[in-house]
Scaffold this active site. Sequence first.
Site, PDB file in Angstrom:
ATOM      1  N   CYS A 181       3.543   9.831 -13.391  1.00 48.13           N
ATOM      2  CA  CYS A 181       2.460   9.926 -12.101  1.00 48.13           C
ATOM      3  C   CYS A 181       3.788   8.635 -11.243  1.00 48.13           C
ATOM      4  O   CYS A 181       4.685   8.887 -10.685  1.00 48.13           O
ATOM      5  CB  CYS A 181       1.044   9.417 -11.376  1.00 48.13           C
TER       6      CYS A 181
ATOM      7  N   HIS B  42      -4.540  10.759 -14.653  1.00 51.05           N
ATOM      8  CA  HIS B  42      -3.311  12.059 -13.805  1.00 51.05           C
ATOM      9  C   HIS B  42      -2.746  11.640 -14.772  1.00 51.05           C
ATOM     10  O   HIS B  42      -0.872  11.369 -14.417  1.00 51.05           O
ATOM     11  CB  HIS B  42      -4.019  12.067 -13.079  1.00 51.05           C
TER      12      HIS B  42
ATOM     13  N   HIS C 136      -9.051   5.538  -5.427  1.00 53.92           N
ATOM     14  CA  HIS C 136      -9.172   6.262  -3.885  1.00 53.92           C
ATOM     15  C   HIS C 136     -10.679   7.288  -4.424  1.00 53.92           C
ATOM     16  O   HIS C 136     -11.644   7.392  -3.270  1.00 53.92           O
ATOM     17  CB  HIS C 136      -7.941   7.102  -3.688  1.00 53.92           C
TER      18      HIS C 136
ATOM     19  N   SER D  69      -4.650   6.469  -7.344  1.00 52.90           N
ATOM     20  CA  SER D  69      -5.358   6.719  -7.124  1.00 52.90           C
ATOM     21  C   SER D  69      -6.207   7.611  -7.499  1.00 52.90           C
ATOM     22  O   SER D  69      -7.407   8.571  -6.626  1.00 52.90           O
ATOM     23  CB  SER D  69      -4.074   8.586  -7.287  1.00 52.90           C
TER      24      SER D  69
ATOM     25  N   CYS E 125      -3.853   4.733 -11.552  1.00 54.04           N
ATOM     26  CA  CYS E 125      -2.896   4.500 -10.627  1.00 54.04           C
ATOM     27  C   CYS E 125      -4.062   4.881  -9.199  1.00 54.04           C
ATOM     28  O   CYS E 125      -4.830   4.550  -9.583  1.00 54.04           O
ATOM     29  CB  CYS E 125      -2.507   6.576 -10.679  1.00 54.04           C
TER      30      CYS E 125
HETATM   31  N1  LIG Z   1       1.858  10.873  -2.560  1.00 55.18           N
HETATM   32  C1  LIG Z   1       1.823  10.869  -4.280  1.00 55.18           C
HETATM   33  O1  LIG Z   1       2.180  11.844  -4.789  1.00 55.18           O
HETATM   34  C2  LIG Z   1       0.771   9.286  -5.008  1.00 55.18           C
HETATM   35  C3  LIG Z   1       1.159   9.491  -5.777  1.00 55.18           C
HETATM   36  C4  LIG Z   1       0.481   8.578  -6.939  1.00 55.18           C
HETATM   37  C5  LIG Z   1       0.332   7.278  -6.097  1.00 55.18           C
HETATM   38  N2  LIG Z   1       0.275   7.682  -4.510  1.00 55.18           N
HETATM   39  C6  LIG Z   1      -0.577   6.912  -3.637  1.00 55.18           C
HETATM   40  O2  LIG Z   1       0.196   5.612  -3.820  1.00 55.18           O
HETATM   41  C7  LIG Z   1      -0.664   4.373  -3.778  1.00 55.18           C
HETATM   42  C8  LIG Z   1       0.348   3.380  -4.078  1.00 55.18           C
HETATM   43  O3  LIG Z   1      -0.818   3.601  -5.464  1.00 55.18           O
HETATM   44  P1  LIG Z   1      -0.305   1.887  -6.629  1.00 55.18           P
HETATM   45  O4  LIG Z   1      -0.577   2.650  -7.484  1.00 55.18           O
HETATM   46  O5  LIG Z   1       0.613   1.654  -6.450  1.00 55.18           O
HETATM   47  O6  LIG Z   1      -0.946   1.243  -6.382  1.00 55.18           O
HETATM   48  P2  LIG Z   1      -1.775  -0.492  -5.925  1.00 55.18           P
HETATM   49  O7  LIG Z   1      -2.957  -0.911  -6.053  1.00 55.18           O
HETATM   50  O8  LIG Z   1      -0.978  -0.485  -7.765  1.00 55.18           O
HETATM   51  O9  LIG Z   1      -0.693  -0.859  -5.215  1.00 55.18           O
HETATM   52  C9  LIG Z   1      -0.432  -1.435  -3.829  1.00 55.18           C
HETATM   53  C10 LIG Z   1       0.218  -2.544  -4.131  1.00 55.18           C
HETATM   54  O10 LIG Z   1       0.292  -2.880  -2.384  1.00 55.18           O
HETATM   55  C11 LIG Z   1       0.158  -4.429  -1.989  1.00 55.18           C
HETATM   56  N3  LIG Z   1      -1.097  -4.107  -0.099  1.00 55.18           N
HETATM   57  C12 LIG Z   1      -1.960  -3.658  -0.041  1.00 55.18           C
HETATM   58  N4  LIG Z   1      -1.682  -4.291   1.019  1.00 55.18           N
HETATM   59  C13 LIG Z   1      -1.141  -4.366   1.515  1.00 55.18           C
HETATM   60  C14 LIG Z   1      -0.820  -4.938   2.704  1.00 55.18           C
HETATM   61  N5  LIG Z   1      -1.542  -4.519   3.712  1.00 55.18           N
HETATM   62  N6  LIG Z   1       0.744  -4.999   3.266  1.00 55.18           N
HETATM   63  C15 LIG Z   1       1.744  -5.428   2.196  1.00 55.18           C
HETATM   64  N7  LIG Z   1       1.160  -4.713   1.144  1.00 55.18           N
HETATM   65  C16 LIG Z   1       0.038  -4.832   0.795  1.00 55.18           C
HETATM   66  C17 LIG Z   1      -0.964  -4.270  -3.060  1.00 55.18           C
HETATM   67  O11 LIG Z   1      -0.710  -6.236  -2.723  1.00 55.18           O
HETATM   68  C18 LIG Z   1      -0.303  -3.521  -4.335  1.00 55.18           C
HETATM   69  O12 LIG Z   1       0.975  -4.983  -4.850  1.00 55.18           O
HETATM   70  C19 LIG Z   1      -1.939   5.105  -3.712  1.00 55.18           C
HETATM   71  O13 LIG Z   1      -2.570   4.889  -2.237  1.00 55.18           O
HETATM   72  C20 LIG Z   1      -1.822   6.065  -3.917  1.00 55.18           C
HETATM   73  O14 LIG Z   1      -2.766   7.080  -4.394  1.00 55.18           O
HETATM   74  C21 LIG Z   1       0.745   8.785  -4.252  1.00 55.18           C
HETATM   75 ZN   LIG Z   2      -0.917   8.546  -9.493  1.00 54.84          ZN
END
Ligand SMILES: NC(=O)c1ccc[n+]([C@@H]2O[C@H](COP(=O)([O-])OP(=O)(O)OC[C@H]3O[C@@H](n4cnc5c(N)ncnc54)[C@H](O)[C@@H]3O)[C@@H](O)[C@H]2O)c1
Ligand SMILES: [Zn+2]
Length: 361
Positions: free
Chosen positions: A164, A59, A43, A40, A38
């Site tokens: 997650c 996680h 990060h 996260s 993920c």
């Molecule tokens: N709030 C929560 O509880 C929670 C839980 C899990 C993950 N997250 C967060 O969610 C986010 C996404 O996680 P993920 O695993 O899907 O990430 P990921 O890296 O797999 O996907 C991110 C996507 O965003 C696209 N992207 C990047 N910059 C862009 C822009 N400027 N405009 C449009 N698209 C763009 C990328 O091409 C990619 O497809 C992360 O920040 C992660 O930490 C939050």
């Molecule tokens: Zn996650």
Amino acid sequence: MKAAVLNQIPGHLEIEEVSIGSPGPREVLVKTVAAGLCHSDLHFMEGTYTTDVPAVLGHESAGIVEAVGSMVSYVEPGDHVITCLAAFCGHCEDCLGGHPARCQRKGADLVRGPGEPSRLTRGDEDLGQFLHCSSFAEQLLVHEHALVKIRKDMPLEKAALIGCGVTTGLGAVFRTARVDPGSDVVVIGCGGIGLSAIQGARIAGANKIIAVDMNSPKLELAQSLGATHVINASDTDPVKAVREMTDGGARFTFEAIGLKQTAEQAFQMLRVGGQATVIGLIPLGTNVEVHGVELVNEKILTGSNMGSTQFRTDMPRYVDMYIDGRLKLDEMISGTIRLEDINEGFAAMKTGTVARQIITF
Ligand SMILES: NC(=O)c1ccc[n+]([C@@H]2O[C@H](COP(=O)([O-])OP(=O)(O)OC[C@H]3O[C@@H](n4cnc5c(N)ncnc54)[C@H](O)[C@@H]3O)[C@@H](O)[C@H]2O)c1
Ligand SMILES: [Zn+2]
Ligand SMILES: [Zn+2]
């Protein structure tokens, strides 16, 4: 056992031999079958967020119960489980008020006390347990409130995704925003989280489901999972495009990347009375700005923690949705990798070209 350890921030993961304890009264020892990567985790590896190191990361996982503590009656050896970082104490105001994902007591009630041996160790040294899980390891030792039992006909490498990403995306739609049938939805970012939000919008009966990403193959995948329209933000202004497609703005928008710019875009895309839900983790210390006057138009900017999940209820439902074909998980898996290839997996994630990658043990 083998585990992926983060020794410094920023830093890469190192595959090391570590030790895991035996279950205390309310703990469960799980054989890890699969764990998802993920953003996260990334990060924390990059230092936009911090945690105590050394720690075993990961996680998002599913596995089989190996042993339970003396007070555990919820699961028994052989049960199939999904782990969840939204562990709940079960007795605080938030847990009892129906919002266990908001529980603030888990750091006190669900971890071992200062006098007790650490769940994870390396020689004489204690290792941190990441987000109550530490899934990048051959076994997990978690509090019983950090897992849910699932039906045994659910493939565990698909179930791991629900730990997650899938729960966060679906929950943001179902529980945080409560998207109603017929409304227009925008999802910015089509990784594991965004693709799950798109599926949530489809299952909830949204009208237009507009996917925004900068990677064309990801937008094609988004369409196969339910997006009705796509916008490539690398060559198109997504705010202008959404306003045109929706006759002035969308009712619900979801940010699933974790950037100031895209969180602000999510708010700018709203129609009067719309709600923007930021799921992405925006770097610590970064502010998000909105035009104050827009608030008078009753526009809402909020966030979602783990999709506001009640995971003991939600995850078995999502498993049923997969088994009956409504929730597509096979399509979200870009590749299955070995624990040893984990850094390459995160490097691929950085390029934005992969959806979910799964480690199988
Ligand atoms: N709030 C929560 O509880 C929670 C839980 C899990 C993950 N997250 C967060 O969610 C986010 C996404 O996680 P993920 O695993 O899907 O990430 P990921 O890296 O797999 O996907 C991110 C996507 O965003 C696209 N992207 C990047 N910059 C862009 C822009 N400027 N405009 C449009 N698209 C763009 C990328 O091409 C990619 O497809 C992360 O920040 C992660 O930490 C939050
Ligand atoms: Zn996650
Ligand atoms: Zn609580």
